[in-house]
Design a protein around this motif. Structure first.
Motif, PDB file in Angstrom:
ATOM      1  N   ARG A 278       9.805   3.472  -4.878  1.00 36.35           N
ATOM      2  CA  ARG A 278       9.800   3.280  -3.415  1.00 36.35           C
ATOM      3  C   ARG A 278       8.762   4.167  -2.744  1.00 36.35           C
ATOM      4  O   ARG A 278       8.119   3.747  -1.774  1.00 36.35           O
ATOM      5  CB  ARG A 278      11.187   3.575  -2.858  1.00 36.35           C
ATOM      6  N   THR A 279       8.610   5.407  -3.242  1.00 35.13           N
ATOM      7  CA  THR A 279       7.603   6.280  -2.637  1.00 35.13           C
ATOM      8  C   THR A 279       6.188   5.753  -2.881  1.00 35.13           C
ATOM      9  O   THR A 279       5.324   5.873  -2.009  1.00 35.13           O
ATOM     10  CB  THR A 279       7.716   7.709  -3.210  1.00 35.13           C
TER      11      THR A 279
ATOM     12  N   SER B 168       5.819   2.832  -0.592  1.00 34.10           N
ATOM     13  CA  SER B 168       5.741   3.329   0.782  1.00 34.10           C
ATOM     14  C   SER B 168       4.358   3.906   1.084  1.00 34.10           C
ATOM     15  O   SER B 168       3.804   3.687   2.172  1.00 34.10           O
ATOM     16  CB  SER B 168       6.818   4.399   0.996  1.00 34.10           C
TER      17      SER B 168
ATOM     18  N   ARG C 203       2.010   0.964   1.626  1.00 31.42           N
ATOM     19  CA  ARG C 203       2.286   0.275   2.901  1.00 31.42           C
ATOM     20  C   ARG C 203       1.835   1.118   4.090  1.00 31.42           C
ATOM     21  O   ARG C 203       1.254   0.607   5.058  1.00 31.42           O
ATOM     22  CB  ARG C 203       3.776  -0.043   3.012  1.00 31.42           C
ATOM     23  N   ASN C 204       2.126   2.426   4.030  1.00 32.50           N
ATOM     24  CA  ASN C 204       1.751   3.305   5.147  1.00 32.50           C
ATOM     25  C   ASN C 204       0.239   3.371   5.319  1.00 32.50           C
ATOM     26  O   ASN C 204      -0.273   3.370   6.439  1.00 32.50           O
ATOM     27  CB  ASN C 204       2.298   4.713   4.908  1.00 32.50           C
TER      28      ASN C 204
END
Length: 484
Positions: free
Chosen positions: A184-185, A188, A191-192
């Motif tokens: 997930r990190t 993330s 995506r960020n």
């Protein structure tokens, strides 16, 4: 922690979990093996008892048959002694069941004495009554030891099962949680970064600050190349009257880069998540297999997890290579083509031999070529590797040719094969990321040709190809003026 370290941690955690799970499965299976040996021990003891009872009815003593029975009785305790490793002995000593091994040693010693007594009977030292009396006494001791053996072994197996199963479950849950968090990190971060680049609400200063602070190094390298290209073009503007057109062109280029990055983020997240999800599900199956004492299925699922992790490792390696492809380097050296070709042949030897391909090279470069050796090697090796992987097994003769030569003012590389080729409907997608046109024949990340194109463009060259069911030919042309 950067993305590559997170992915390596995921692989390490999975390998640790698999190792402990397989070890626990083998230890539990070994307990069942000891029970089986004791059952066989009782079987052969009963077989010997029947023969002794038959002899007591004044029948002939068949010494060879009795020796065979005693040897069979001795085999089981001897096997138990041989298979008990240091960990088993430590656990048995800790829970006071080590006398099971002593019972095995007693049975081996008792069997050896029985064999010696038979030899004495054969030589006339012992009488019929004496040998029968000794065999009856030995049978009683064998039975006594076999009954006493069952309890400590049962206790030992129960201890191992009670100790290892919760440990495996705890490690599996921790591993699943850790992998989920790390994946997930990674997603993330991608995506960020995409949102940050596409956002119009940031000033240039705040955008640079957030980019330097919150972006992993691997993604920075991708954006850095695009950013550097735009800055260099803006600095080299010769006339202000062309500024508007150039800015428009560069804006479109940046938008394309952003779109490619968004596509890269989606495909990378998807391809990274797939093997992790598969490994998670298989880990649950391994736990169920261990509960059901199905060692073979546990091993099968464990091997599948290892294969998934190797596929994930290959994808991570190719992503890192692609990330570095646009980073400028000043490392230039004189190229020894014989050395490069020799190293490639060594690395791809198994592929050449496995696919039975005739691999030929032709090098005619009369001048010294000076360029980035790593990029040039990856260009040649990736194209040769693809040609070898996708050979046509239906053709009587398979070949791969690599020609390197000077053609007027150009340095040229041609890789030709008679493999299965690429369907015409995919020709526009050949150099795109994550594109694989024959996934049933060979596994890969789909980044190989995209990496080749980036290296060729970095060296200010061009790459073209023709492909059909008769084979494929890739041609790379680099300006000779940039290489001498």
């Amino acid at each position: 922690m950067n993305i590559s370290k997170k992915l390596l941690l995921i692989v390490a955690l999975t390998c640790l979990e698999v190792s402990i799970t397989v070890f626990a499965a083998f230890e539990i299976a070994k307990g069942a093996r000891f029970h089986q040996l004791n059952f066989l021990h009782l079987k052969y003891i009963n077989q010997l008892a029947n023969r002794v009872e038959h002899i007591n009815l004044n029948n002939h003593i068949d010494i060879d048959t009795l020796e065979a029975d005693i040897l069979a009785i001795r085999e089981q305790p001897q096997t138990c002694i041989n298979e008990a490793n240091a960990l088993n002995l430590f656990i048995m000593k800790m829970i006071n069941t080590s006398h099971a091994i002593l019972l095995c040693k007693q049975d081996v010693e008792l069997a050896n004495k029985a064999l010696y007594s038979l030899e004495q009977y054969r030589n006339g030292v012992l009488s019929r009554e004496q040998i029968l009396q000794y065999l009856v006494a030995a049978l009683q001791q064998f039975n006594k030891n076999s009954e006493a053996f069952e309890a400590p072994i049962t206790k030992t197996v129960s201890f191992i099962f009670i100790s290892f199963i919760p440990l495996v479950i705890i490690i599996s849950l921790f591993n699943i949680g850790s992998i989920t968090y790390l994946s997930r990190t990674i997603s993330s971060s991608i995506r960020n970064l995409t949102s940050l680049l596409l956002s119009q609400s940031h000033s240039h200063k705040s955008l640079d600050y957030e980019f330097d602070t919150n972006t992993p190094d691997e993604l920075k390298s991708l954006i850095f190349a695009a950013k550097k290209r735009i800055e260099n073009d803006l600095l080299n503007l010769e006339s202000s009257q062309h500024l508007q057109a150039i800015v428009k062109t560069q804006t479109a280029s940046l938008q394309q880069a952003n779109d490619e990055l968004a596509q890269f983020a989606y495909r990378a997240s998807h391809d990274l998540k797939s093997p992790l999800t598969g490994a998670k599900s298989l880990a649950k199956f391994v736990i169920e297999d261990i509960k059901n004492a199905d060692t073979q299925e546990a091993l099968k699922n464990t091997q599948t997890i290892v294969n998934q992790m190797e596929k994930l490792e290959l994808l991570v390696t190719d992503i890192l290579k692609l990330a570095k492809a646009d980073i400028a380097t000043k490392e230039r050296e004189v190229i020894n083509f014989d050395e490069i070709i020799g190293d490639i042949k060594t690395r791809l030897y198994w592929l050449i031999k496995q696919n039975n391909c005739d691999f030929n090279t032709f090098v005619n470069v009369p001048v010294s070529i000076k360029t980035d050796k790593t990029r040039l090697t990856q260009i040649i090796e990736n194209l040769i590797s693809n040609a070898l992987k996708y050979y046509d097994s239906t053709k009587a003769f398979s070949f791969v040719k690599c020609d390197i030569f000077i053609d007027k003012n150009d340095f040229t590389i041609i890789i030709e094969d008679n493999g299965i080729g690429i369907s015409k409907k995919f020709h526009n997608e050949v150099f795109e990321m994550f594109k694989r046109f024959h996934p049933h024949l060979s596994e890969g990340s789909g980044l190989g040709l995209a990496l080749v194109k980036k290296h060729v463009e970095f060296l200010k060259g061009t790459i073209n190809f023709v492909s059909s069911s008769h084979g494929s030919t890739f041609k790379i042309t680099l300006p000779l003026s940039t290489l001498i």
